[in-house]
Design a protein around this motif. Structure first.
Motif, PDB file in Angstrom:
ATOM      1  N   GLY A 147     -14.955  -3.824  27.720  1.00  0.00           N
ATOM      2  CA  GLY A 147     -14.746  -3.541  26.301  1.00  0.00           C
ATOM      3  C   GLY A 147     -14.817  -4.844  25.538  1.00  0.00           C
ATOM      4  N   ARG A 148     -13.958  -4.952  24.535  1.00  0.00           N
ATOM      5  CA  ARG A 148     -13.997  -6.148  23.681  1.00  0.00           C
ATOM      6  C   ARG A 148     -13.686  -7.419  24.470  1.00  0.00           C
ATOM      7  NH1 ARG A 148     -11.886  -2.019  20.066  1.00  0.00           N
ATOM      8  NH2 ARG A 148     -10.137  -2.044  21.498  1.00  0.00           N
ATOM      9  N   ILE A 149     -12.568  -7.403  25.212  1.00  0.00           N
ATOM     10  CA  ILE A 149     -12.154  -8.629  25.906  1.00  0.00           C
ATOM     11  C   ILE A 149     -13.100  -8.936  27.067  1.00  0.00           C
ATOM     12  CG2 ILE A 149     -10.284  -9.699  27.239  1.00  0.00           C
ATOM     13  CD1 ILE A 149      -8.329  -7.976  25.467  1.00  0.00           C
ATOM     14  N   GLY A 150     -13.415  -7.905  27.863  1.00  0.00           N
ATOM     15  CA  GLY A 150     -14.334  -8.093  28.992  1.00  0.00           C
ATOM     16  C   GLY A 150     -15.653  -8.696  28.525  1.00  0.00           C
ATOM     17  N   PHE A 167     -18.111  -3.575  36.024  1.00  0.00           N
ATOM     18  CA  PHE A 167     -17.990  -2.126  36.204  1.00  0.00           C
ATOM     19  C   PHE A 167     -17.239  -1.549  35.011  1.00  0.00           C
ATOM     20  CE2 PHE A 167     -15.201   1.466  37.338  1.00  0.00           C
ATOM     21  CZ  PHE A 167     -16.194   2.434  37.432  1.00  0.00           C
ATOM     22  N   ASP A 168     -17.886  -0.610  34.343  1.00  0.00           N
ATOM     23  CA  ASP A 168     -17.248   0.132  33.243  1.00  0.00           C
ATOM     24  C   ASP A 168     -18.009   1.445  33.124  1.00  0.00           C
ATOM     25  OD1 ASP A 168     -16.540   1.211  30.701  1.00  0.00           O
ATOM     26  OD2 ASP A 168     -15.891  -0.770  30.053  1.00  0.00           O
ATOM     27  N   PRO A 169     -17.339   2.559  33.390  1.00  0.00           N
ATOM     28  CA  PRO A 169     -18.079   3.841  33.371  1.00  0.00           C
ATOM     29  C   PRO A 169     -18.689   4.152  32.012  1.00  0.00           C
ATOM     30  CG  PRO A 169     -15.694   4.195  33.616  1.00  0.00           C
ATOM     31  CD  PRO A 169     -15.925   2.729  33.723  1.00  0.00           C
TER      32      PRO A 169
HETATM   33  N1  LIG Z   1      -2.465  -9.946  27.877  1.00  0.00           N
HETATM   34  C1  LIG Z   1      -2.472  -9.643  26.617  1.00  0.00           C
HETATM   35  O1  LIG Z   1      -1.758 -10.241  25.825  1.00  0.00           O
HETATM   36  C2  LIG Z   1      -3.400  -8.608  26.118  1.00  0.00           C
HETATM   37  C3  LIG Z   1      -3.749  -7.556  26.921  1.00  0.00           C
HETATM   38  N2  LIG Z   1      -4.594  -6.603  26.449  1.00  0.00           N
HETATM   39  C4  LIG Z   1      -4.939  -5.489  27.349  1.00  0.00           C
HETATM   40  O2  LIG Z   1      -6.334  -5.532  27.576  1.00  0.00           O
HETATM   41  C5  LIG Z   1      -6.847  -4.220  27.551  1.00  0.00           C
HETATM   42  C6  LIG Z   1      -8.303  -4.241  27.142  1.00  0.00           C
HETATM   43  O3  LIG Z   1      -8.415  -4.654  25.788  1.00  0.00           O
HETATM   44  P1  LIG Z   1      -9.789  -4.483  24.985  1.00  0.00           P
HETATM   45  O4  LIG Z   1     -10.887  -5.130  25.716  1.00  0.00           O
HETATM   46  O5  LIG Z   1      -9.524  -4.898  23.605  1.00  0.00           O
HETATM   47  O6  LIG Z   1      -9.935  -2.910  25.050  1.00  0.00           O
HETATM   48  P2  LIG Z   1     -11.267  -2.053  24.941  1.00  0.00           P
HETATM   49  O7  LIG Z   1     -10.826  -0.679  24.662  1.00  0.00           O
HETATM   50  O8  LIG Z   1     -12.221  -2.713  24.030  1.00  0.00           O
HETATM   51  O9  LIG Z   1     -11.855  -2.113  26.406  1.00  0.00           O
HETATM   52  C7  LIG Z   1     -11.362  -1.416  27.507  1.00  0.00           C
HETATM   53  C8  LIG Z   1     -12.539  -1.058  28.379  1.00  0.00           C
HETATM   54  O10 LIG Z   1     -12.056  -0.521  29.593  1.00  0.00           O
HETATM   55  C9  LIG Z   1     -12.987   0.468  29.985  1.00  0.00           C
HETATM   56  N3  LIG Z   1     -12.378   1.353  30.968  1.00  0.00           N
HETATM   57  C10 LIG Z   1     -11.534   2.378  30.757  1.00  0.00           C
HETATM   58  N4  LIG Z   1     -11.222   2.958  31.917  1.00  0.00           N
HETATM   59  C11 LIG Z   1     -11.887   2.286  32.891  1.00  0.00           C
HETATM   60  C12 LIG Z   1     -11.958   2.400  34.302  1.00  0.00           C
HETATM   61  N5  LIG Z   1     -11.276   3.354  34.955  1.00  0.00           N
HETATM   62  N6  LIG Z   1     -12.720   1.536  34.974  1.00  0.00           N
HETATM   63  C13 LIG Z   1     -13.420   0.577  34.329  1.00  0.00           C
HETATM   64  N7  LIG Z   1     -13.394   0.414  32.983  1.00  0.00           N
HETATM   65  C14 LIG Z   1     -12.631   1.260  32.285  1.00  0.00           C
HETATM   66  C15 LIG Z   1     -13.369   1.148  28.712  1.00  0.00           C
HETATM   67  O11 LIG Z   1     -14.591   1.831  28.812  1.00  0.00           O
HETATM   68  C16 LIG Z   1     -13.470  -0.016  27.754  1.00  0.00           C
HETATM   69  O12 LIG Z   1     -14.777  -0.503  27.674  1.00  0.00           O
HETATM   70  C17 LIG Z   1      -5.939  -3.498  26.561  1.00  0.00           C
HETATM   71  O13 LIG Z   1      -5.893  -2.113  26.820  1.00  0.00           O
HETATM   72  C18 LIG Z   1      -4.608  -4.133  26.764  1.00  0.00           C
HETATM   73  O14 LIG Z   1      -3.858  -3.395  27.674  1.00  0.00           O
HETATM   74  C19 LIG Z   1      -5.129  -6.667  25.200  1.00  0.00           C
HETATM   75  C20 LIG Z   1      -4.815  -7.697  24.373  1.00  0.00           C
HETATM   76  C21 LIG Z   1      -3.887  -8.736  24.749  1.00  0.00           C
END
Ligand SMILES: NC(=O)C1=CN([C@@H]2O[C@H](COP(=O)(O)OP(=O)(O)OC[C@H]3O[C@@H](n4cnc5c(N)ncnc54)[C@H](O)[C@@H]3O)[C@@H](O)[C@H]2O)C=CC1
Ligand SMILES: O=C(O)CCC(=O)C(=O)O
Length: 524
Positions: A147-150, A167-169
């Motif tokens: 997603g965004r962070i990846g 890997f991201d479905p």
């Molecule tokens: N350590 C910290 O301070 C922070 C942690 N986070 C965590 O990072 C996570 C990701 O953030 P973003 O990239 O912004 O979210 P995002 O929603 O942009 O990306 C999440 C990605 O995970 C994928 N995904 C969902 N289920 C999956 C699976 N079973 N296998 C593989 N991929 C899968 C989604 O398709 C999506 O592309 C957040 O949900 C949050 O929990 C976010 C910001 C700060």
């Protein structure tokens, strides 16, 4: 006056949009401090420390919006909030860069032993041979969750000339190509990566994604990172795989329980850790606080809120297009609810013409909110309307039809009760406003607003005059009146509007005027 609670040390500067509101008071503090009037709070802003549970929501009956100054909403009981009609919003991209950079820093630190070397030097030692590390260059980085962070992390890894397998479905081939990464199966990422990092949300599917079984598939000597959520990598399994030498080291920003206390992983030298610092930069905290403060303000200004977790996402442009139909939908729901005074089993909405290309699921929810408003005690809105319908066992239908009956746009709703069904059709006419153009099969044309009286009667001479007489005798001024019939001498309808509601006694008199089939007061 709106009462807003900013909990979890949300950056003060970001709260400016709320502090500037004349009709709002902003409290700072924790929900369990005993110092906040929880029952009066309309909006709650949180980071990850406050757990927005069903119990907390019970203690906050005025709450209308929960805003998460960050991405992950796993500290919020979305289901419980949705049932109560509480909108949940987050700040999805304000901390992306910070978290990607933090993950990168953790990766470099892990492979170059920086935390250990730092501690040693601070201890007045100079053990250069003890801290031989590995280069990132040429290594394969496996990213789970693009997603965004990846994606931001992938860009940084590419700049360091790493191979990136992901890997991201939900990742499209095109996006993977644009990012210059190899999109693979989960198994392939596990088998081929020197370093694996997870960036998914914590869900039922991702909890324990790396576990006793899947860790066995990784390369011996693999490094693991979790800067997403505690539990995506099973903590017990990770500790075991580090102790048995399969995993060379791990960098963790997050834990299942935070703070983790005397955690077995923290006793391992090969584990480096930070206290959930991914988003802890000045920039990210200002970004997320400002985003959620703006969202809350927008909500109180009755404008569309973007980044809602439990409502369809809608831009300002789209909202402007949908706004007239939104009002019509609420009114139509209310009309059919007041015209069919019995329990209903089914509510079906059909959209045609220009409205059909808009976000119709939002309109259906609006219509349901109008339907339930006079029927149940709970406050109903677009957030919880579908839940309420499901709880009541009402089947909801929604479809698009090519037949708009000659109107540029048309919405039609049919409610089915135990004994009969009732249908209303409405349209929105530019510069003219919302109109109801059919009620129960009768063509009619009225503006749905105010105090209405809907009369079904026989199409016979004198009926309209007798109704007028009763109203006149009781000094009730008719503001507008519309009539409709299907055939001469058959059943017909009248819709009248008034400046004030009609009292029960007058309703009784009207019902006795003869040739009246039914009478319904409609308050919109
Ligand atoms: N350590 C910290 O301070 C922070 C942690 N986070 C965590 O990072 C996570 C990701 O953030 P973003 O990239 O912004 O979210 P995002 O929603 O942009 O990306 C999440 C990605 O995970 C994928 N995904 C969902 N289920 C999956 C699976 N079973 N296998 C593989 N991929 C899968 C989604 O398709 C999506 O592309 C957040 O949900 C949050 O929990 C976010 C910001 C700060
Ligand atoms: O509020 C924080 O610092 C935590 C950020 C986070 O974990 C998130 O945005 O998901």
């Amino acid at each position: 006056m709106y009462h807003i609670l900013a909990a979890d040390s949300i950056k003060e500067e970001g709260l400016l949009p709320l502090l500037e509101m004349e009709n709002a008071v902003v409290y700072r503090g924790q929900t369990d401090s005993g110092e906040i009037p929880l029952e009066r709070i309309d909006a709650l802003l949180v980071r990850s420390a406050t757990k927005v549970t069903n119990e907390l929501l019970d203690r906050m009956p005025s709450l209308k919006i929960v805003a998460r100054a960050g991405v992950g909403v796993d500290n919020i009981d979305i289901e419980a909030a949705t049932k109560r009609g509480i909108i949940v919003v987050n700040a999805p991209d304000g901390n992306t860069i910070s978290t990607a950079e933090h993950t990168f820093a953790m990766m470099a630190s892990l492979l170059r032993n920086i935390p250990h070397a730092y501690a040693s030097v601070k201890n007045y030692e100079w053990k250069r041979n003890q801290f031989i590390g590995s280069e990132l260059y040429g290594k394969t980085l496996g990213i789970v969750g693009m997603g965004r962070i990846g994606s931001e992390l992938a860009k940084r890894a590419k700049a360091f000339e790493m191979n990136v397998r992901v890997f991201d479905p939900f990742l499209t081939k095109e996006r993977a190509e644009n990012l210059g990464v190899i999109s693979s199966s989960f198994e392939d990422v596990l088998k081929s990566s020197d370093i694996i990092t997870v960036h998914t949300p914590l869900t039922k599917e991702t909890k324990g994604l790396l576990n006793w079984e899947t860790l066995k598939l990784t390369k011996k000597g693999v490094y693991l990172l979790n800067c997403a959520r505690g539990g995506i990598i099973d903590e017990e399994a990770l500790a075991e795989f580090i102790e048995n030498g399969h995993v060379a080291g791990a960098a963790l920003d997050v834990f299942v329980t935070e703070p983790p206390g005397d955690h077995p992983l923290l006793r391992l030298d090969k584990v480096i850790a930070t206290p959930h610092l991914g988003a802890s930069t000045r920039e990210a905290q200002l970004n997320v606080a400002t985003q959620v403060a703006k969202a809350v303000r927008t909500y109180f200004e009755d404008k569309p809120v973007s980044n809602s977790i439990n409502l369809p996402a809608m831009s300002r442009d789209i909202y402007e297009k949908i706004r007239p139909f939104h009002q019509l939908a609420v009114q139509m729901g209310s009309i059919v609810s007041q015209c069919l005074k019995e329990g209903v089993n089914e509510i079906s909405v059909t959209y045609s013409g220009t409205v059909a290309s808009l976000e119709i699921s939002y309109l259906t929810k609006a219509l349901l909110s109008g339907f339930f408003k006079n029927r149940i005690d709970t406050s109903v809105n677009e957030v919880n309307a579908v839940h309420i319908a499901k709880d009541l066992g009402i089947v909801i239908g929604e479809k698009v039809s090519g037949n708009s009956s000659g109107y540029a746009n048309s919405m039609s709703v049919t409610v089915k009760g135990d004994n009969r069904a009732f249908t209303a059709r409405g349209t929105y006419i530019e510069h003219y406003g919302p109109r109801i153009v059919n009620l129960d099969g009768f063509n009619i044309d009225f503006h749905p607003e105010g105090n209405l009286l809907y009369i079904q009667h026989m199409d016979r001479p004198g009926v309209i005059g007798r109704v007028g007489n009763v109203l006149g005798e009781n000094k009730i001024n008719i503001a507008t009146m519309q009539v409709g019939r299907k055939e001469v001498g058959g059943e017909a309808i009248m819709v009248l509007t008034f400046d004030r509601p009609i009292e029960d006694a007058i309703m009784s008199k009207l019902s006795e005027t003869g040739d009246i089939v039914s009478l319904n007061r409609i308050l919109l």
